[in-house]
Design a protein around this motif. Structure first.
Motif, short mmCIF file in Angstrom:
data_model
loop_
_atom_site.label_atom_id
_atom_site.label_comp_id
_atom_site.label_asym_id
_atom_site.label_seq_id
_atom_site.Cartn_x
_atom_site.Cartn_y
_atom_site.Cartn_z
N GLU A 1 0.84 -1.21 0.00
CA GLU A 1 0.00 0.00 0.00
C GLU A 1 0.86 1.24 0.00
O GLU A 1 0.49 2.29 -0.52
N GLU A 2 2.02 1.12 0.62
CA GLU A 2 2.97 2.24 0.66
C GLU A 2 4.38 1.67 0.73
O GLU A 2 4.60 0.68 1.43
N THR A 3 5.27 2.27 -0.05
CA THR A 3 6.69 1.88 0.02
C THR A 3 7.52 3.09 0.41
O THR A 3 7.36 4.16 -0.17
N TYR A 4 8.36 2.91 1.42
CA TYR A 4 9.28 3.96 1.84
C TYR A 4 10.69 3.58 1.41
O TYR A 4 11.01 2.40 1.33
N THR A 5 11.51 4.58 1.16
CA THR A 5 12.82 4.30 0.57
C THR A 5 13.92 5.17 1.14
O THR A 5 13.64 6.29 1.61
N ILE A 6 15.14 4.66 1.09
CA ILE A 6 16.32 5.50 1.32
C ILE A 6 17.08 5.53 -0.01
O ILE A 6 17.31 4.50 -0.63
N GLU A 7 17.44 6.74 -0.45
CA GLU A 7 18.08 6.91 -1.75
C GLU A 7 19.40 7.66 -1.57
O GLU A 7 19.48 8.62 -0.81
N ALA A 8 20.41 7.19 -2.28
CA ALA A 8 21.72 7.85 -2.19
C ALA A 8 22.16 8.34 -3.56
O ALA A 8 21.66 7.87 -4.58
N LEU A 9 23.08 9.29 -3.55
CA LEU A 9 23.62 9.84 -4.79
C LEU A 9 24.97 9.19 -5.09
O LEU A 9 25.87 9.22 -4.25
N MET A 10 25.11 8.62 -6.27
CA MET A 10 26.39 8.02 -6.65
C MET A 10 27.29 9.09 -7.25
O MET A 10 26.85 10.18 -7.60
N GLY A 11 28.58 8.73 -7.42
CA GLY A 11 29.58 9.70 -7.88
C GLY A 11 29.32 10.26 -9.27
O GLY A 11 29.91 11.27 -9.65
N ASP A 12 28.45 9.62 -10.05
CA ASP A 12 28.16 10.11 -11.40
C ASP A 12 26.86 10.91 -11.47
O ASP A 12 26.38 11.22 -12.55
N GLY A 13 26.30 11.22 -10.28
CA GLY A 13 25.08 12.01 -10.28
C GLY A 13 23.80 11.21 -10.47
O GLY A 13 22.73 11.78 -10.67
N ARG A 14 23.91 9.88 -10.43
CA ARG A 14 22.70 9.04 -10.48
C ARG A 14 22.30 8.61 -9.08
O ARG A 14 23.14 8.50 -8.19
#
Ligand code: ZN
Length: 487
Positions: free
Chosen positions: A212-225
């Motif tokens: 019903e809901e997904t929570y996330t942790i997101e990081a930035l890689m060295g190439d900007g992705r």
């Protein structure tokens, strides 16, 4: 002995990030390609990082009340079909076992792509009363999602992970559990892997199939992705209804359980490489490094060897006795310069150099992997080596996080015009995180994805701003969302 030293230059990070990544992963001996397409081999130096991740994260997971269990790798095909969205999401990428012992099976078996179905099947047998709730299980295992393209750690058919599955008596409790685990992941990745994060919930299109809901942790890689580093799902009663997980509540009413699931995988190793690595190789945060300190004895004349080696050995032993993970580089026939490069490639956070003159003066040289040039070197009294080493390792852990945090901050941009957003994200390469108002309509999200290849990475929780105008359609939008191109 390093009889087969690879002396090829590493592709510079700025020149070709993907090639640089492959070079580092292989030259630092973290992993290698497998003879089976889509799969990979973890080498000891790579597996040591995963073991360090497991040890600490397992401790943090257990502190929340979850316990470890293990469920089989094979799941009846019919189980997958019980939850409609789940089968739709996973059917295209499952591997199916149709034969066993030379005979065709009556019912095909799926190699687990995730374990919601089998665990919930068991939950239905085990849960009868509110007294058995909450039920909170975690398992460390491998999963298989058919994938023919390999990017070591990032995209492989088989990967290792932990998956937590919980059942609760109330919606509120399950929602709280979802956020508790999100916070466990955030704390672990930021404090332990020194990777700063963007935290939030997923858009409907990016949600886990069946959640019903997904929570996330997101990081930035060295190439900007962006790289999704972990997810925590509020499953509502979808699986409880599909698998009939029912319990008698305090007033003897039969109710469906409320559920969550959450996981992080060996992708985290890829994140460590891509966030911290540089053209000289890996840079490992001390808390997760298989080797935290390397002691390199330096001598030119044979008559110096005995004294330098004895001193180096006693320093390595003292560091080890202080619970540090230490290696003494006693390899013969290699120049100090070669050894330095080798340990830099492997990302060892702190190198201690020791020669006859250092011993005479009672000092030795500390070389930090997180800094460059003269800044990286300092002297320490031999008598204080363990105290100083611990202090400096703490500083390195913090400095790697600070460097990554500055990089993340420099790659978060706010846009209020669609053409500016498009310009930023167009073309090859990354482009960082774009923070924009979005009305929540799938059509606007699709337009951004199709025209820039950026997806909605996270919608921060609890935004209390005045709202704004959707960057695509201009209609009023309550919340801002992070869009980025992602792995
Ligand atoms: Zn819109």
């Amino acid at each position: 002995m390093p009889e087969k030293q690879d002396t090829r230059k590493v592709t510079p990070r700025s020149q070709d990030f993907a090639e640089w990544y492959n070079d580092i992963v292989q030259r630092a001996e973290l992993a290698d390609y497998s003879p089976v397409r889509g799969c990979m081999v973890f080498r000891p130096d790579g597996f040591a990082i995963w073991e360090a991740i497991q040890a600490e994260l397992d401790r943090r997971i257990k502190r929340t009340g979850a316990r470890n269990a293990y469920f089989p790798v094979l799941i009846p095909m019919s189980f997958l079909k019980k939850e409609a969205k789940h089968v739709e999401g996973f059917a295209p990428e499952v591997a199916v076992v149709t034969h066993g012992g030379g005979k065709e099976l009556e019912e095909p078996l799926v190699v687990r792509p995730t374990s919601e179905t089998i665990i919930n099947h068991m939950f239905a047998q085990w849960i009868h009363s509110h007294r058995e709730l909450p039920m909170m299980l975690n398992q460390w295992c491998n999963v298989l999602r058919w994938e023919m393209r390999t990017r070591l750690f990032l995209r492989t058919a088989e990967f290792l992970w932990q998956e937590g599955h919980t059942a609760h008596a109330t919606r509120e409790e399950a929602e709280r559990e979802t956020l508790t685990m999100l916070e466990v992941y955030r704390g672990f990745v930021e404090e332990y892997l020194a990777i700063p994060l963007i935290v939030g919930k997923k858009s409907a299109a990016e949600r886990f199939p069946g959640a019903e809901e997904t929570y996330t942790i997101e990081a930035l890689m060295g190439d900007g992705r962006a790289l999704q580093c972990g997810t925590s799902h509020f499953l509502g009663q979808n699986f409880a209804k599909a698998f009939e997980i029912k319990f008698l509540d305090e007033s003897n009413q039969l109710r469906f359980a409320w559920q969550t699931s959450w996981g992080v995988s060996t992708r985290l190793l890829g994140a460590v490489v891509m966030v911290h690595g540089d053209d000289q190789g890996l840079r490992l945060p001390p808390l997760v490094a298989g080797t935290q300190v390397v002691v390199v004895p330096i001598y030119r004349k044979p008559e110096e060897e005995a004294a330098v080696m004895a001193s180096a050995r006693s320093i390595a032993e003292a560091l080890q006795a202080a619970d540090l993970r230490v290696q003494l580089d006693s390899r013969e026939g290699l120049t100090p310069g070669f050894k330095f490069n080798d340990w830099e490639m492997r990302g060892v956070p702190l190198r201690i150099e020791l020669g006859p003159r250092d011993i005479a003066s009672g000092e030795l040289v500390f070389a930090r992997r997180d800094l460059k040039g003269a800044e990286a070197k300092s002297k320490a009294a031999i008598s204080e080596v363990t105290v100083r080493a611990k202090t400096v390792l703490g500083q390195i852990q913090k400095s790697l996080f600070d460097q990554a945090k500055a990089a993340l901050a420099s790659q978060i941009r706010e846009f209020d015009s669609y053409s500016a957003l498009r310009k930023q994200l167009e073309g090859e390469g990354g482009g960082g995180f774009a923070l924009v108002y979005w009305c929540g309509e799938p059509a606007c999200e699709t337009k951004i994805r199709e025209e820039t290849r950026a997806t909605c990475r996270a919608i921060p929780i609890g935004q209390s701003g005045a709202g704004g105008k959707c960057i695509v359609c201009g209609k009023s939008a309550a919340d801002r969302a992070y869009f980025a191109k992602a792995y």
